[in-house]
Design a protein around this motif. Structure first.
Motif, PDB file in Angstrom:
ATOM      1  N   GLY A  30       0.802  -1.109  -0.211  1.00 60.32           N
ATOM      2  CA  GLY A  30       0.166   0.133  -0.107  1.00 60.32           C
ATOM      3  C   GLY A  30       0.733   1.734   0.225  1.00 60.32           C
ATOM      4  O   GLY A  30       2.191   1.448   0.621  1.00 60.32           O
ATOM      5  N   GLY A  31       0.736   2.586  -1.235  1.00 60.40           N
ATOM      6  CA  GLY A  31       1.172   3.610  -0.911  1.00 60.40           C
ATOM      7  C   GLY A  31       0.770   5.035  -0.195  1.00 60.40           C
ATOM      8  O   GLY A  31      -0.503   4.311   0.372  1.00 60.40           O
ATOM      9  N   GLU A  32       1.529   5.502  -0.474  1.00 59.20           N
ATOM     10  CA  GLU A  32       0.889   7.090   0.423  1.00 59.20           C
ATOM     11  C   GLU A  32       0.764   7.529   1.500  1.00 59.20           C
ATOM     12  O   GLU A  32      -0.090   7.782   2.399  1.00 59.20           O
ATOM     13  CB  GLU A  32      -0.837   7.258  -0.242  1.00 59.20           C
ATOM     14  CG  GLU A  32      -0.521   7.518  -2.103  1.00 59.20           C
ATOM     15  CD  GLU A  32      -1.443   7.941  -2.743  1.00 59.20           C
ATOM     16  OE1 GLU A  32      -1.627   9.267  -2.844  1.00 59.20           O
ATOM     17  OE2 GLU A  32      -2.219   7.695  -3.875  1.00 59.20           O
ATOM     18  N   ASP A  33       1.484   5.782   2.800  1.00 64.21           N
ATOM     19  CA  ASP A  33       1.165   7.055   4.316  1.00 64.21           C
ATOM     20  C   ASP A  33       2.558   7.596   4.118  1.00 64.21           C
ATOM     21  O   ASP A  33       2.337   8.303   4.988  1.00 64.21           O
ATOM     22  CB  ASP A  33       2.342   4.718   4.529  1.00 64.21           C
ATOM     23  CG  ASP A  33       0.676   4.118   4.778  1.00 64.21           C
ATOM     24  OD1 ASP A  33      -0.271   4.502   6.064  1.00 64.21           O
ATOM     25  OD2 ASP A  33       1.099   2.927   4.232  1.00 64.21           O
ATOM     26  N   HIS A  34       3.764   7.567   3.578  1.00 63.97           N
ATOM     27  CA  HIS A  34       4.817   8.786   3.546  1.00 63.97           C
ATOM     28  C   HIS A  34       5.506   8.929   5.227  1.00 63.97           C
ATOM     29  O   HIS A  34       5.210   9.304   5.339  1.00 63.97           O
ATOM     30  CB  HIS A  34       4.245  10.368   3.065  1.00 63.97           C
ATOM     31  CG  HIS A  34       3.075  10.148   2.471  1.00 63.97           C
ATOM     32  ND1 HIS A  34       4.290  10.395   0.919  1.00 63.97           N
ATOM     33  CD2 HIS A  34       1.971  10.454   1.519  1.00 63.97           C
ATOM     34  CE1 HIS A  34       3.445  10.270  -0.435  1.00 63.97           C
ATOM     35  NE2 HIS A  34       1.905  10.204   0.400  1.00 63.97           N
ATOM     36  N   SER A  35       5.133   7.429   5.065  1.00 59.53           N
ATOM     37  CA  SER A  35       5.824   6.478   6.555  1.00 59.53           C
ATOM     38  C   SER A  35       7.411   7.197   6.227  1.00 59.53           C
ATOM     39  O   SER A  35       7.648   7.701   4.875  1.00 59.53           O
ATOM     40  CB  SER A  35       6.072   5.777   6.858  1.00 59.53           C
ATOM     41  OG  SER A  35       4.664   5.149   7.236  1.00 59.53           O
ATOM     42  N   LEU A  36       8.320   7.243   7.546  1.00 56.86           N
ATOM     43  CA  LEU A  36       9.462   7.166   6.775  1.00 56.86           C
ATOM     44  C   LEU A  36      10.714   6.316   6.792  1.00 56.86           C
ATOM     45  O   LEU A  36      10.411   5.102   8.155  1.00 56.86           O
ATOM     46  CB  LEU A  36      10.508   8.084   7.486  1.00 56.86           C
ATOM     47  CG  LEU A  36      11.965   8.427   7.637  1.00 56.86           C
ATOM     48  CD1 LEU A  36      11.985   9.242   6.056  1.00 56.86           C
ATOM     49  CD2 LEU A  36      12.577   9.861   8.558  1.00 56.86           C
ATOM     50  N   LEU A  37      11.031   5.339   6.364  1.00 59.99           N
ATOM     51  CA  LEU A  37      11.886   4.264   5.856  1.00 59.99           C
ATOM     52  C   LEU A  37      13.117   3.857   6.531  1.00 59.99           C
ATOM     53  O   LEU A  37      13.840   5.292   5.205  1.00 59.99           O
ATOM     54  CB  LEU A  37      11.962   3.482   4.782  1.00 59.99           C
ATOM     55  CG  LEU A  37      11.882   1.591   4.345  1.00 59.99           C
ATOM     56  CD1 LEU A  37      10.989   0.792   5.834  1.00 59.99           C
ATOM     57  CD2 LEU A  37      11.547   1.099   2.943  1.00 59.99           C
ATOM     58  N   CYS A  38      14.221   3.604   7.263  1.00 64.97           N
ATOM     59  CA  CYS A  38      15.326   4.038   7.296  1.00 64.97           C
ATOM     60  C   CYS A  38      16.193   2.549   7.557  1.00 64.97           C
ATOM     61  O   CYS A  38      15.336   2.161   8.271  1.00 64.97           O
ATOM     62  CB  CYS A  38      16.193   5.024   8.754  1.00 64.97           C
ATOM     63  SG  CYS A  38      14.695   6.392   8.952  1.00 64.97           S
TER      64      CYS A  38
END
Length: 338
Positions: free
Chosen positions: A280-288
């Motif tokens: 699923g897209g568009e959560d605009h979370s941050l993956l690090c």
């Protein structure tokens, strides 16, 4: 009688927009001249741009009856760009907005868009940022393009290409919630019959909540790679893997809390919550990625590991196996996929 864009001149419409926008100290000269002037004390400027197109990125009216407000579109346009600046470990300083409108667009909708832009800046904590200017044009559909400038504040940017074998993959924010919201809007259940969880999923799809404070925190904590999750964990983790020459292995147990949160909505619409979480897209979370578990800051959830690249396995696996074994049939959002 409803006032539309056709009833106003460009100057009159701008006169309704500008008072709805605040002004940050980073914007030295705002709307009104041929160009804006923005402070850049770091000497470097981070730039990102995104576009929302009517009937491609949003519908004015969804199948379930929900009507997208100008506030929704303005909020999302700001949030998705602020998220990209955040993913570089930078702080947003200004934005410019290009707006294309059919002549039949309600003026109140446009005023709402300006209010949504401003609300996203304020509510998401981008206090150093404001709208510095933009452009208006006419067209057959609504198109909103936002460009955001940011400052690294003396730090080096954190790129997608810095992940190394042995690093820990961590996520700040939600996973799959926006996909659940999209599914509800595309469904037949009217908003009046939504549960609290359903309403929240739709809200987060329409008005994303990127964790803007997390980017600079992660950079200071030694993050080796960072990326905004706009197209799903599988696709965006795969981009980190490709840029860094590594493989990403997601930990199934770490995904369970995200899956469990979405399970009631998925059951109601006949969907797979794990597919939402992974693609699923568009959560605009941050993956690090971080060097080890001890360096993962508060507010992040460790969800996987960085492995050496090469071999026969795909760039992103789940529990050491291919994602296809989990009945996931797509790797994430693609604007041009058939």
């Amino acid at each position: 009688m409803t006032l539309t864009v056709a009833d106003l001149s460009e100057s009159a419409l701008l006169a309704r927009i500008f008072p709805r926008l605040s002004r940050s100290t980073s914007v030295l000269l705002g709307p009104g001249d041929d160009a804006a002037v923005v402070a850049a004390p770091d000497g470097r400027t981070v730039v990102s741009i995104d576009t929302q197109v009517q009937d491609k990125d949003f519908r004015l009216q969804w199948p379930n009856g929900y009507r997208t407000t100008g506030y929704d579109v303005g909020f999302k346009a700001a949030a998705q760009n602020l998220s990209d600046i955040n993913a570089m470990g930078a702080v947003a300083t200004s934005m410019v907005v290009s707006l294309t409108l059919p002549s039949t667009t309600d003026v109140a909708w446009v005023e709402g868009l300006a209010e949504g832009l401003n609300a996203a800046i304020t509510e998401l904590g981008a206090e150093d940022c404001s709208v510095a200017g933009g452009d208006l044009s006419g067209g057959s559909e609504i198109v909103v393009t936002v460009a955001v400038l940011g400052s690294l504040e003396g730090r080096d940017p954190v790129l997608r290409s810095g992940a190394r074998p042995g690093d820990v993959l961590a996520l700040a924010g939600s996973a799959g919630t926006a996909a659940a919201g999209w599914a509800l809007l595309e469904g037949s259940t009217p908003s009046s019959e939504f549960t609290v969880e359903m309403a929240e999923a739709v809200r987060l799809f329409c008005r994303p909540q990127p964790p803007l404070a997390a980017g600079p925190v992660a950079a200071r904590a030694g993050a080796t790679a960072m990326m905004d999750v706009s197209d799903g964990i599988l696709r965006d983790a795969g981009r980190i893997a490709a840029a860094s020459g590594v493989r990403v292995d997601l930990e199934p147990a770490a995904l369970v809390p995200f899956v469990d949160k979405l399970a009631p909505i998925a059951a109601a619409v006949g969907a797979d919550p794990l597919a939402w979480v992974l693609t699923g897209g568009e959560d605009h979370s941050l993956l690090c990625t971080f060097p080890d578990v001890a360096s993962v800051p508060a507010g992040f959830a460790a969800i996987g590991s960085i492995m050496p690249g090469g071999g026969t396995l795909p760039p992103v696996t789940v529990g050491g196996g291919e994602a296809a074994r989990l009945a996931v049939t797509t790797v994430g959002w693609d604007h041009f996929a058939v």
